[in-house]
Write an enzyme that holds these catalytic residues in place. Structure first.
Site, PDB file in Angstrom:
ATOM      1  N   LYS A 243       0.841  -1.199   0.000  1.00 55.10           N
ATOM      2  CA  LYS A 243       0.000   0.000   0.000  1.00 55.10           C
ATOM      3  C   LYS A 243       0.880   1.254   0.000  1.00 55.10           C
ATOM      4  O   LYS A 243       0.700   2.158  -0.794  1.00 55.10           O
ATOM      5  CB  LYS A 243      -0.911  -0.016   1.230  1.00 55.10           C
ATOM      6  CG  LYS A 243      -1.823   1.171   1.331  1.00 55.10           C
ATOM      7  CD  LYS A 243      -2.802   1.018   2.484  1.00 55.10           C
ATOM      8  CE  LYS A 243      -3.533   2.337   2.708  1.00 55.10           C
ATOM      9  NZ  LYS A 243      -4.506   2.287   3.781  1.00 55.10           N
ATOM     10  N   GLU A 249      10.407  -4.578   4.852  1.00 52.62           N
ATOM     11  CA  GLU A 249      10.522  -5.998   4.476  1.00 52.62           C
ATOM     12  C   GLU A 249      10.210  -6.192   2.994  1.00 52.62           C
ATOM     13  O   GLU A 249      10.952  -6.846   2.255  1.00 52.62           O
ATOM     14  CB  GLU A 249       9.536  -6.849   5.297  1.00 52.62           C
ATOM     15  CG  GLU A 249       9.832  -6.912   6.771  1.00 52.62           C
ATOM     16  CD  GLU A 249       9.057  -5.859   7.560  1.00 52.62           C
ATOM     17  OE1 GLU A 249       8.838  -4.750   7.022  1.00 52.62           O
ATOM     18  OE2 GLU A 249       8.694  -6.141   8.718  1.00 52.62           O
ATOM     19  N   GLY A 303      -4.965  -1.680   4.911  1.00 50.21           N
ATOM     20  CA  GLY A 303      -4.140  -2.812   4.460  1.00 50.21           C
ATOM     21  C   GLY A 303      -4.805  -4.157   4.723  1.00 50.21           C
ATOM     22  O   GLY A 303      -4.918  -5.000   3.829  1.00 50.21           O
ATOM     23  N   ARG A 304      -5.291  -4.353   5.951  1.00 50.81           N
ATOM     24  CA  ARG A 304      -5.855  -5.667   6.307  1.00 50.81           C
ATOM     25  C   ARG A 304      -7.240  -5.884   5.709  1.00 50.81           C
ATOM     26  O   ARG A 304      -7.826  -6.947   5.838  1.00 50.81           O
ATOM     27  CB  ARG A 304      -5.875  -5.836   7.824  1.00 50.81           C
ATOM     28  CG  ARG A 304      -6.540  -4.717   8.581  1.00 50.81           C
ATOM     29  CD  ARG A 304      -6.200  -4.754  10.052  1.00 50.81           C
ATOM     30  NE  ARG A 304      -6.735  -3.598  10.769  1.00 50.81           N
ATOM     31  CZ  ARG A 304      -6.106  -2.429  10.887  1.00 50.81           C
ATOM     32  NH1 ARG A 304      -4.924  -2.255  10.334  1.00 50.81           N
ATOM     33  NH2 ARG A 304      -6.640  -1.454  11.575  1.00 50.81           N
ATOM     34  N   GLU A 390      -5.094  -6.476  14.721  1.00 52.46           N
ATOM     35  CA  GLU A 390      -4.543  -5.172  14.350  1.00 52.46           C
ATOM     36  C   GLU A 390      -5.654  -4.106  14.411  1.00 52.46           C
ATOM     37  O   GLU A 390      -5.384  -2.938  14.671  1.00 52.46           O
ATOM     38  CB  GLU A 390      -3.914  -5.226  12.946  1.00 52.46           C
ATOM     39  CG  GLU A 390      -3.006  -4.035  12.649  1.00 52.46           C
ATOM     40  CD  GLU A 390      -2.110  -4.235  11.430  1.00 52.46           C
ATOM     41  OE1 GLU A 390      -0.986  -4.723  11.578  1.00 52.46           O
ATOM     42  OE2 GLU A 390      -2.555  -3.900  10.315  1.00 52.46           O
ATOM     43  N   HIS A 421      -6.018 -32.570  17.935  1.00 53.68           N
ATOM     44  CA  HIS A 421      -4.863 -33.331  18.411  1.00 53.68           C
ATOM     45  C   HIS A 421      -3.741 -32.394  18.849  1.00 53.68           C
ATOM     46  O   HIS A 421      -2.594 -32.810  18.938  1.00 53.68           O
ATOM     47  CB  HIS A 421      -4.378 -34.283  17.311  1.00 53.68           C
ATOM     48  CG  HIS A 421      -5.430 -35.282  16.940  1.00 53.68           C
ATOM     49  ND1 HIS A 421      -5.545 -36.512  17.566  1.00 53.68           N
ATOM     50  CD2 HIS A 421      -6.455 -35.211  16.060  1.00 53.68           C
ATOM     51  CE1 HIS A 421      -6.580 -37.153  17.064  1.00 53.68           C
ATOM     52  NE2 HIS A 421      -7.152 -36.389  16.146  1.00 53.68           N
ATOM     53  N   LYS A 546       8.998  -0.744  14.537  1.00 54.29           N
ATOM     54  CA  LYS A 546       9.620  -0.406  13.240  1.00 54.29           C
ATOM     55  C   LYS A 546      10.731   0.616  13.449  1.00 54.29           C
ATOM     56  O   LYS A 546      11.809   0.496  12.878  1.00 54.29           O
ATOM     57  CB  LYS A 546       8.578   0.206  12.294  1.00 54.29           C
ATOM     58  CG  LYS A 546       7.676  -0.767  11.608  1.00 54.29           C
ATOM     59  CD  LYS A 546       6.902  -0.021  10.503  1.00 54.29           C
ATOM     60  CE  LYS A 546       5.585  -0.687  10.191  1.00 54.29           C
ATOM     61  NZ  LYS A 546       4.719   0.102   9.328  1.00 54.29           N
TER      62      LYS A 546
HETATM   63  O1  LIG Z   1       1.050  -2.708   2.266  1.00 51.68           O
HETATM   64  P1  LIG Z   1       2.150  -2.102   3.060  1.00 51.68           P
HETATM   65  O2  LIG Z   1       2.132  -0.616   3.033  1.00 51.68           O
HETATM   66  O3  LIG Z   1       3.475  -2.653   2.627  1.00 51.68           O
HETATM   67  O4  LIG Z   1       1.925  -2.489   4.577  1.00 51.68           O
HETATM   68  C1  LIG Z   1       1.936  -3.819   5.003  1.00 51.68           C
HETATM   69  C2  LIG Z   1       1.336  -3.995   6.352  1.00 51.68           C
HETATM   70  O5  LIG Z   1       2.024  -3.267   7.335  1.00 51.68           O
HETATM   71  C3  LIG Z   1       1.123  -2.767   8.314  1.00 51.68           C
HETATM   72  O6  LIG Z   1       1.074  -1.393   8.163  1.00 51.68           O
HETATM   73  C4  LIG Z   1       1.598  -3.073   9.704  1.00 51.68           C
HETATM   74  O7  LIG Z   1       1.717  -4.422   9.933  1.00 51.68           O
HETATM   75  C5  LIG Z   1      -0.212  -3.415   7.962  1.00 51.68           C
HETATM   76  O8  LIG Z   1      -1.295  -2.706   8.402  1.00 51.68           O
HETATM   77  C6  LIG Z   1      -0.100  -3.529   6.502  1.00 51.68           C
HETATM   78  O9  LIG Z   1      -1.024  -4.433   6.004  1.00 51.68           O
END
Ligand SMILES: O=P(O)(O)OC[C@H]1O[C@](O)(CO)[C@@H](O)[C@@H]1O
Length: 598
Positions: A243, A249, A303-304, A390, A421, A546
């Site tokens: 987003k 990462e 995002g979620r 979240e 199990h 972060k």
């Molecule tokens: O889509 P992006 O901006 O890479 O963010 C990834 C994820 O990181 C967060 O901001 C934090 O985990 C989430 O809300 C989001 O889905």
């Protein structure tokens, strides 16, 4: 509220009166801001009602046929039975009052009408627009967003058809049959859940023949190795999903896979092999991806909550074709309409949400187990973990007032029967964990063996039907005595019962039903947040970790490249960092590019 309005003067009349009016409004707003749901009468009534419920046992509640019957709801093939909740019809009436006190209906309407209900980010919350029909009108900031949604969906349909038909080829002229979707959190978990669920759906399988969809989420280089193992860059398309297009990462993984492509095919190959999904098209271009190959979404999609945007729709369409994904969107849209219009007593997401609030805030059960009796739903609980935790893992109200009650719940789960199990021992005889049992009437992959008592799916479903009763009824010492169980084993073999669960039965598990399930849980989480009075649509809690990682990253670089000592951390972190650096001091200061070798 009414009382408050009555004591405030009207806006007209002499200046002094008007001044008094402004003062009054300020006071009223302050009063509203600091009034939490726990200060309302319905909350207090429910608190008092807990004592009545403590005197009941599900064994007895389940004998009341009328009660059970009114705790069953059906919509569009989905069947919800919540009769095994530790609740009576009186509890439900009180929960509806609570919903009223929380202005739940108005809050839902505010969401659908594009108000900036995500106030800390000043954004609308309109994931419902992502699956709305082409002719729907849903406004954000005075603009109907549905045409923009469909513009991107049409672009995805065209692009995915080109790739799937082989008219879009890679740098060496070969068709692109494999896709790696790079993204994390909401840019990963939802698409992974849907992909895993479709992977065994016979209709979707037909469309996916000869194709692979993989995900790369963790910044751990092992995940890089796994995602490219056995793939050929010549036939691989990479979708970078972020987003913000700034997530550390994802961006490192994207640079790594870009290197994997360009070292094999040359830097110009990136244009043919890498596309992006983002709200930040400027950064997409800066990264080196052709903006024509970027698929947009908008800041009003959290995002979620983004699996129905290009975040999920692009990778899933590449794998299964757009027509399958469209069914998924339609399933979600059907629940969106139901959520907005059905009365609370018949509204599946509202019922799910209110019961969660009841379990968490009144009965004091902080966790919930999500137990789908379908291996295809193995990634459902991990996705809902993010959607729920979240969203609702907050300590202050939407106006910043510290909450005197706990909000949010701890979600976890595994498909049945595997979970049985694993952790079911605890939920039967240890802590009380309200459970969601999710069952499917018709298996995606039926198996019958001649001579077996039941089909394989019936065997699975026998457990789906049995477990909720085991939790509700338990087993008493008297029953055990009648079975001649030795005295010393009776305490160990006794089950207290009275453990709440609900059962959700879906007719089948095609793309449409997967959409229904997703939307039901998304809206359930919103209902909980609306009642708790929190902002379910921001996530400030992920920021601190972060920024601390940034400090560590700088230190690692300075120590490795300039042998700078570890500084500025507490004793424990300094010790751990020093040990880590010393034990890996054989790593050169400026190493050459190294990619995984499996
Ligand atoms: O889509 P992006 O901006 O890479 O963010 C990834 C994820 O990181 C967060 O901001 C934090 O985990 C989430 O809300 C989001 O889905």
């Amino acid at each position: 509220m009414l009382t408050a309005a009555l004591i405030f003067p009207r806006p007209f009349g002499p200046l002094s009166n008007r001044f008094a009016f402004n003062e009054s409004i300020t006071l009223l707003l302050r009063w509203l801001r600091t009034t939490l749901i726990c200060d309302t009468q319905p909350w207090k009534d429910l608190k008092a009602h807990v004592e009545d419920i403590k005197k009941t046992h599900l064994r007895d509640l389940m004998n009341d046929k009328e009660r059970c019957e009114s705790m069953m709801v059906e919509f569009d093939g989905m069947f919800l039975d919540y009769s095994r909740q530790c609740a009576t019809l009186d509890t439900m009436a009180k929960l509806y009052k609570l919903a009223e006190a929380a202005s739940l209906k108005q809050q839902i309407n505010r969401m659908y009408s594009g108000e900036h209900i995500n106030s800390t980010e000043n954004r609308s919350v309109l994931h419902v627009a992502l699956r709305a029909p082409r002719d729907a009108v849903i406004n954000s900031d005075g603009k109907n967003v549905v045409p923009d949604v469909w513009k991107v969906l049409d672009k995805i349909r065209d692009f995915s058809e080109k790739v799937r038909s082989g008219s879009w080829v890679g740098a060496t002229g070969k068709p692109l049959k494999d896709v790696i979707a790079i993204g994390i959190g909401g840019s990963f978990l939802g698409p992974l859940f849907v992909h895993t669920a479709l992977q065994t759906d016979p209709e979707a399988v037909e469309f996916a023949k000869g194709r692979q969809l993989r995900f790369l989420a963790n910044v751990d280089p092992i995940d890089v190795a796994r995602s490219i193992a056995g793939l050929n860059p010549e036939t691989t398309l990479v979708v970078v999903v972020s987003k913000t297009f700034t997530t550390a990462e994802t961006m490192l993984n994207a640079r790594t896979i870009r290197e994997w492509i360009s070292s094999a095919l040359g830097p110009s190959a990136v244009a043919k092999h890498m596309v992006a999904v983002s709200t930040n098209l400027t950064l997409v271009e800066k990264f080196g991806i052709d903006p024509n190959n970027a698929f947009a979404f908008w800041d009003w999609v959290g995002g979620r909550y983004s699996v129905c945007s290009a975040v999920g729709v692009l990778p899933l369409s590449l794998q299964y074709g757009f027509s399958i994904v469209e069914k998924f969107l339609k399933g979600a849209s059907s629940i969106d309409d139901h959520f907005r219009s059905a009365p609370f007593e018949k509204n599946i997401p509202v019922l799910l949400g209110l019961l969660s609030v009841w379990n968490v805030s009144f009965l004091g059960y902080p966790a919930r187990a999500i137990l789908p009796y379908s291996q295809a739903l193995e990634k459902f609980a991990p996705h809902i973990q993010q959607v729920s935790m979240e969203s609702n893992g907050k300590g202050v109200s939407i106006d910043g007032v510290p909450l005197p009650y706990e909000a949010g719940e701890i979600d976890f789960g595994e498909p049945g029967t595997n979970g049985q199990h694993s952790f079911y021992q605890l939920i039967h005889q240890g802590r009380v964990i309200p459970c969601d049992f999710i069952g499917i009437v018709k298996s995606q992959q039926p198996v019958y063996l001649k001579g077996e008592v039941v089909s394989n799916h019936d065997e699975l479903m026998s457990n789906f039907f049995a477990q909720p009763d085991a939790l509700a009824y338990g087993k008493t010492a008297e029953q055990l005595l009648k079975e001649n169980v030795s005295q010393h084993l009776i305490p160990h073999k006794t089950f207290s019962g009275n453990r709440p669960s609900l059962s959700l039965l879906l007719p089948s598990l095609g793309a449409y039903n997967i959409g229904q399930l997703l939307a039901s849980y998304e809206h359930r989480v919103a209902v909980e947040g609306f009642v708790w009075g929190i902002n379910s649509f921001d996530q400030w809690g992920v920021e601190l970790g972060k920024s601390l990682a940034t400090q560590v990253r700088k230190q690692l670089n300075a120590s490795r490249t300039k042998s700078e000592p570890v500084e500025g951390f507490n004793f424990s972190t300094s010790k751990l960092l020093t040990r880590y650096l010393q034990a890996s001091s054989d790593i050169p200061a400026d190493p050459p590019t190294l990619l995984p070798r499996i």
